[in-house]
Enzyme design. Structure first.
Site, short mmCIF file in Angstrom:
data_model
loop_
_atom_site.label_atom_id
_atom_site.label_comp_id
_atom_site.label_asym_id
_atom_site.label_seq_id
_atom_site.Cartn_x
_atom_site.Cartn_y
_atom_site.Cartn_z
N SER A 257 0.80 -1.26 0.00
CA SER A 257 0.09 -0.13 0.14
C SER A 257 0.83 1.24 -0.11
CB SER A 257 -0.80 0.10 1.14
OG SER A 257 0.09 0.56 2.31
N ASP A 258 0.33 2.37 -0.54
CA ASP A 258 1.08 3.70 -0.06
C ASP A 258 0.94 3.83 1.29
OD1 ASP A 258 2.81 5.80 -0.42
OD2 ASP A 258 1.61 6.64 -2.04
N PHE A 259 1.70 5.05 1.72
CA PHE A 259 1.96 5.10 3.16
C PHE A 259 0.67 5.59 4.00
CE2 PHE A 259 3.32 7.61 6.77
CZ PHE A 259 4.80 7.25 7.15
#
Ligand code: NOJ
Length: 722
Positions: A257-259
């Protein structure tokens, strides 16, 4: 390890330990056996010893990572090493031009070379995964992250994305992570993190090909994007991740996932709480949760309660273990060493390479005789970028930006002297950036201005070095206006009143509005954010030791009101060939429809002539190849490299088709007077698109082939696909 051994390891792990592999946290420092709080999060030693994380991000340094890894492996119940990940977007310590500028080289070789350099320096620092390439197509310069993209063309992005993947992964000691899947480059209004509204046709036709190309090239990881598309946030979009990415594109690597993007599903409004967010993400096929607490806090329970099938966890963990194994972590979990760091970081060889890469990324937009400069001329270098070392892209964490060569230093090294005045600050008082304003404002603006104007009066030529602040672009760096600061434009105005011989060098992370610059400069050179050797590379180009060869990877609009504006657009039922609207045709009443400078455009110190395009045949069967040729001649007095571009147009289709589509590039060096035939092979697969029934195919009929030095070339021939 063999697959069997990996499977055995997996079968011996507890559910908690398996979920641990799927958790990634920021670990910024290691102090006496404990990892302390970093800017964005905390990894508690207890979690480490229980093996409840599988990877870390944002920690660098061979010794730091070595100690952390060693302690971690010892404490981990199965001694499984951590993966270490980082954003090495434009180099680790030797900084090369920002990706948008790399796009302007139109050169997969240069881009691969830069990526290989980044890999060697990043691996020396103990890193295993690079969160790059960013293959988001960009059409809106207001978006701050256009600097991280290689531009507005799907085909060029694909070629350069593949080159980056090769560069990062070639030695087998580093994994590339393409991002941001998918469509993150098209936020409405250019506002970062904004919703994306694209038809499935546009999404598939223009936005997905570069990601698909990088997957095909073997990119080991993919990152989900923050945005939603079709009203579904990517990180919870099962169709996008399982059907499009895994099934259609054939991706079998690790999806991260992104942050904090999993927990963001709550604020997007598709998950009630972190538990539901975790469920949506794992069902979509997200293997690693970067920095939100969703997997760490909920996944074990979701499996125990029967809401999530343990099979999904096993599949994800197997992919992660496989990546660790492919990178050789079970044999040697430590990349790099302090010796490697000393040997590689900012080494001479890397500096030489980035100097050449930077010089080939500059785009000469205008040149009415002032460039190249002559050593005997009295040149005044004026502007906030004339002696500014902050010329590295926004995704660069440099402790010592003073290692970057400024223009003033570059010119002094080349000709022994450089007359300089700062003239203005980069930012106006109070003007915001995405982070902070490190500019010291010790001298009054009026004083800076006065000194610069006095200097300009005495010079044969003025090189005005203007631009955006590096933190006016990058993540969270979207702008509603894309102009230079008022202070800089005022400087330009006042200098122009006393000296007409102005060369403007523009530093920026995006196409900026250049109206006044265009009107008051005889010559304009786009330098983007050139990195470590920027000043030397600029001195090379300004003084003619290197000839400009960059071509725009993104259209430069006349004004922000034209945005989005891109070359591969469509005709309308009421086309407007001149760009100036008269009566009821396409366009504005107060602005041209033409950009200031189109995609693919860029001048040289020499001139090139193109012969008309000739074709090996005018009818082509679906299984045949057609060759299109033009002779390019250097008609000026400098040996120089031309970027020969081949565009196709499908004149009539079952759906409207772009006016031009880049499908081939060749860089040729020609001595003065020399000519060379340049040929491109055209095959049926280059003519495919999503037809009216959304079937990816080609259609019979007439096509145009253009060969020229810019996307606005009219040099064309036609053929028929049978
Ligand atoms: C957020 C950014 O969108 C992404 O590109 C980056 O890789 C991660 N943060 C990690 O720093």
């Amino acid at each position: 390890m063999t697959v069997k051994e990996l499977e055995k390891l997996l079968s011996e792990m507890s559910l908690e330990e398996k979920v641990g592999q799927m958790v990634q946290r920021v670990a910024s420092e290691m102090v006496s056996g404990a990892i302390v709080t970093g800017p964005e999060g905390i990894v508690e030693p207890k979690k480490m010893s229980l093996g409840l994380i599988g990877s870390i991000l944002n920690t660098r340094g061979a010794a730091t990572i070595h100690d952390l890894q060693k302690e971690f492996i010892e404490k981990h119940p199965h001694h499984i090493p951590l993966l270490t990940m980082y954003d090495v977007i434009n180099g680790m310590e030797t900084i090369f031009p920002i990706p948008l500028a790399q796009g302007c080289t139109f050169s997969p070789e240069t881009v691969e070379d830069c990526a290989a350099m980044a890999r060697d320096e990043a691996a020396a620092e103990g890193l295993h995964v690079n969160f790059s390439p960013m293959l988001d197509l960009v059409r809106d310069p207001r978006w701050g992250r256009v600097m991280e993209s290689t531009g507005e063309d799907p085909w060029l992005n694909a070629q350069l994305g593949k080159a980056m993947v090769r560069g990062y992964q070639k030695k087998g000691n580093m994994a590339a992570c393409l991002k941001h899947f998918a469509g993150y480059g098209a936020p409405e209004g250019g506002r970062d993190y904004e919703n994306v509204e694209l038809s499935e046709r546009t999404f598939r036709e223009d936005y997905l090909p570069a990601y698909a190309a990088a997957v095909k090239e073997g990119c080991a990881m993919v990152m989900t994007s923050f945005n939603s598309w079709n009203r579904i946030p990517s990180t919870g979009n099962r169709w996008l991740m399982r059907k499009v990415l895994r099934q259609e594109m054939g991706f079998d690597g690790v999806l991260i996932s992104d942050f904090a993007a999993i927990d963001e599903l709550i604020r997007h409004g598709i998950a009630e709480d972190s538990r539901e967010a975790a469920k949506l993400a794992i069902e979509a096929g997200v293997d690693i949760d970067m920095q939100s607490n969703a997997y760490m806090n909920n996944l074990v329970d979701l499996v125990r309660s029967g809401e999530v099938d343990e099979k999904l966890v096993d599949e994800a963990v197997m992919r992660i273990l496989k990546l660790k194994n492919d990178l050789g972590l079970f044999e040697n979990p430590y990349n790099g060493s302090p010796e490697d760091e000393k040997r590689l970081l900012l080494c001479e060889e890397h500096r030489k390479k980035v100097r050449v890469a930077a010089a080939s990324s500059f785009v000469l937009l205008k040149n009415e005789g002032l460039l190249p400069l002559k050593k005997e001329e009295k040149v005044a270098f004026i502007g906030p970028y004339a002696d500014n070392c902050n010329i590295h892209g926004s995704w660069t964490y440099l402790e010592h930006p003073e290692n970057n060569v400024t223009i003033k230093q570059g010119v002094e090294r080349k000709i022994g002297t450089c007359t300089y005045a700062k003239g203005a600050y980069v930012l106006d008082e109070g003007q915001k950036t995405r982070m902070y304003d490190p500019e010291e404002r010790a001298v009054l603006e009026e004083e800076l201005l006065r000194e610069a104007v006095e200097l300009a009066k005495t010079a044969d030529k003025v090189v005005l070095c203007l631009g955006e602040h590096r933190h006016q672009t990058g993540e969270g760096g979207s702008r509603a206006s894309i102009t230079l600061s008022k202070g800089q434009l005022r400087l330009m105005q006042q200098v122009a009143e006393v000296n007409k011989n102005i060369v403007t060098v523009v530093f920026s992370g995006r196409p900026v509005e250049l109206g006044q610059v265009q009107a008051q400069s005889q010559s304009i050179l786009m330098a983007w954010m050139p990195g470590t050797e920027g000043g030397n590379a600029l001195a090379d180009v300004l003084y003619g030791d290197a000839v400009p060869q960059g071509k725009l990877s993104m259209t430069i609009p006349r004004s922000v009101g034209q945005v989005p504006i891109y070359y591969n657009c469509f005709n309308t039922g009421r086309p407007n060939p001149t760009g100036d609207r008269v009566g009821f045709i396409h366009g504005y009443i107060d602005e041209s429809t033409k950009p200031l400078y189109p995609f693919g455009y860029g001048l040289s110190y020499t001139t090139f002539d193109y012969s008309p395009v000739t074709l090996s045949k005018t009818r082509m069967g679906k299984r045949e190849t057609l060759e299109a040729t033009a002779t390019v001649k250097n008609t000026g007095s400098y040996g120089a490299t031309e970027t020969v571009q081949m565009y196709l147009q499908d004149v009539k289709g079952s759906v409207i088709r772009p006016l031009k589509m880049l499908r081939g590039v060749q860089k040729v060096f020609l001595r003065p007077g020399q000519s060379r035939e340049v040929s491109f092979q055209i095959t049926e697969d280059m003519l495919r698109f999503y037809n009216a029934d959304m079937i990816y195919t080609s259609e019979q009929g007439m096509f145009r082939v253009y060969i020229g030095g810019s996307s606005d070339t009219e040099n064309a021939a036609t053929f028929t696909l049978e």
